[in-house]
Design a protein around this motif. Sequence first.
Motif, PDB file in Angstrom:
ATOM      1  N   VAL A   1       0.715  -0.967  -0.004  1.00 17.22           N
ATOM      2  CA  VAL A   1      -0.094  -0.065   0.012  1.00 17.22           C
ATOM      3  C   VAL A   1       0.868   1.177  -0.187  1.00 17.22           C
ATOM      4  O   VAL A   1       1.912   1.387   0.546  1.00 17.22           O
ATOM      5  N   THR A   2       0.640   2.210  -0.901  1.00 17.49           N
ATOM      6  CA  THR A   2       1.463   3.419  -0.823  1.00 17.49           C
ATOM      7  C   THR A   2       1.107   4.193   0.236  1.00 17.49           C
ATOM      8  O   THR A   2      -0.204   4.225   0.976  1.00 17.49           O
ATOM      9  N   GLU A   3       1.563   5.364   0.475  1.00 20.90           N
ATOM     10  CA  GLU A   3       1.364   6.402   1.739  1.00 20.90           C
ATOM     11  C   GLU A   3      -0.042   7.023   1.443  1.00 20.90           C
ATOM     12  O   GLU A   3      -0.796   7.308   2.396  1.00 20.90           O
ATOM     13  N   GLN A   4      -0.344   7.361   0.325  1.00 19.29           N
ATOM     14  CA  GLN A   4      -1.438   7.993  -0.291  1.00 19.29           C
ATOM     15  C   GLN A   4      -2.771   7.019   0.032  1.00 19.29           C
ATOM     16  O   GLN A   4      -3.764   7.339   0.330  1.00 19.29           O
ATOM     17  N   ASP A   5      -2.578   5.669  -0.340  1.00 19.90           N
ATOM     18  CA  ASP A   5      -3.522   4.677  -0.120  1.00 19.90           C
ATOM     19  C   ASP A   5      -3.776   4.660   1.499  1.00 19.90           C
ATOM     20  O   ASP A   5      -4.836   4.431   1.754  1.00 19.90           O
ATOM     21  N   ALA A   6      -2.788   4.482   2.024  1.00 19.83           N
ATOM     22  CA  ALA A   6      -2.992   4.298   3.632  1.00 19.83           C
ATOM     23  C   ALA A   6      -3.670   5.568   4.307  1.00 19.83           C
ATOM     24  O   ALA A   6      -4.475   5.323   4.964  1.00 19.83           O
ATOM     25  N   ARG A   7      -3.325   6.698   3.797  1.00 20.50           N
ATOM     26  CA  ARG A   7      -3.998   8.106   4.063  1.00 20.50           C
ATOM     27  C   ARG A   7      -5.524   7.828   3.697  1.00 20.50           C
ATOM     28  O   ARG A   7      -6.401   8.204   4.742  1.00 20.50           O
ATOM     29  N   ALA A   8      -5.836   7.336   2.588  1.00 21.58           N
ATOM     30  CA  ALA A   8      -7.166   7.189   2.372  1.00 21.58           C
ATOM     31  C   ALA A   8      -7.881   6.228   3.121  1.00 21.58           C
ATOM     32  O   ALA A   8      -9.091   6.555   3.820  1.00 21.58           O
ATOM     33  N   MET A   9      -7.088   5.120   3.759  1.00 25.58           N
ATOM     34  CA  MET A   9      -7.850   4.312   4.302  1.00 25.58           C
ATOM     35  C   MET A   9      -7.983   4.796   5.780  1.00 25.58           C
ATOM     36  O   MET A   9      -9.017   4.628   6.628  1.00 25.58           O
ATOM     37  N   LEU A  10      -7.024   5.481   6.383  1.00 29.12           N
ATOM     38  CA  LEU A  10      -7.099   6.194   7.634  1.00 29.12           C
ATOM     39  C   LEU A  10      -8.425   7.238   7.481  1.00 29.12           C
ATOM     40  O   LEU A  10      -9.207   7.344   8.429  1.00 29.12           O
ATOM     41  N   GLU A  11      -8.826   7.857   6.501  1.00 24.55           N
ATOM     42  CA  GLU A  11      -9.779   8.816   6.426  1.00 24.55           C
ATOM     43  C   GLU A  11     -11.318   7.990   6.492  1.00 24.55           C
ATOM     44  O   GLU A  11     -11.903   8.458   7.181  1.00 24.55           O
ATOM     45  N   TYR A  12     -11.085   6.845   6.016  1.00 24.69           N
ATOM     46  CA  TYR A  12     -12.119   5.783   6.040  1.00 24.69           C
ATOM     47  C   TYR A  12     -12.475   5.405   7.367  1.00 24.69           C
ATOM     48  O   TYR A  12     -13.791   5.557   8.069  1.00 24.69           O
ATOM     49  N   PHE A  13     -11.324   4.998   8.158  1.00 24.16           N
ATOM     50  CA  PHE A  13     -11.524   4.582   9.600  1.00 24.16           C
ATOM     51  C   PHE A  13     -11.948   5.781  10.441  1.00 24.16           C
ATOM     52  O   PHE A  13     -12.743   5.751  11.349  1.00 24.16           O
ATOM     53  N   ARG A  14     -11.497   7.083  10.104  1.00 21.05           N
ATOM     54  CA  ARG A  14     -11.884   8.176  10.824  1.00 21.05           C
ATOM     55  C   ARG A  14     -13.535   8.530  10.411  1.00 21.05           C
ATOM     56  O   ARG A  14     -14.110   8.851  11.511  1.00 21.05           O
ATOM     57  N   GLN A  15     -13.796   8.429   9.340  1.00 21.64           N
ATOM     58  CA  GLN A  15     -15.137   8.406   9.037  1.00 21.64           C
ATOM     59  C   GLN A  15     -16.204   7.307   9.904  1.00 21.64           C
ATOM     60  O   GLN A  15     -17.389   8.094  10.680  1.00 21.64           O
ATOM     61  N   LEU A  16     -15.553   6.173   9.831  1.00 24.03           N
ATOM     62  CA  LEU A  16     -16.540   5.185  10.391  1.00 24.03           C
ATOM     63  C   LEU A  16     -16.702   5.444  12.057  1.00 24.03           C
ATOM     64  O   LEU A  16     -17.556   5.407  12.639  1.00 24.03           O
TER      65      LEU A  16
END
Length: 170
Positions: free
Chosen positions: A150-165
Amino acid sequence: MKHELTTPDTASKRITRLSSLFVLALGCFFFISCSSGTDKKAESNAGAPAAVAEPVDDGKGIGPVKHVTLSELDPQLAEQGKNLYEGKCSACHRLDGTKVVGPGLAGITDRRSPEWIMNMIINPEEMTKKDPTAKKLLAEHLTQMTNQNVTEQDARAMLEYFRQLDASAN
């Protein structure tokens, strides 16, 4: 031509002399090899650097992510994170507290720093070797998290998804 006759007594003396010389030579060899090995070991350690200390646990984990600045939730980034999570993570992790292969992710952004979460996603092998929290998780769940490249940008996107949840659960 003169021939020497070898008697059993003469042969025995020769064997005894040769055996004594062999034992003496063998003793010298061991003495020299042992003493030179000790000297070499002392010499090799003399210039050796001090042991490298384990990294300090700052709660950010081990990996490329050193600082994450969070602002308002980005729904578009969270959607990208959702798609990545479903494709790469959902086989082993649930979004509630249920353990499957790995731990459930409910409340992950409340328990861990953004940097730790991203470093764990990007760098799971090194995290489970060096980060105290990741080591405990590995011991508890008994399965090494797979590196999904996973790229750093992809990890940031997953972090944003977890933040939203996590925000919607509060």
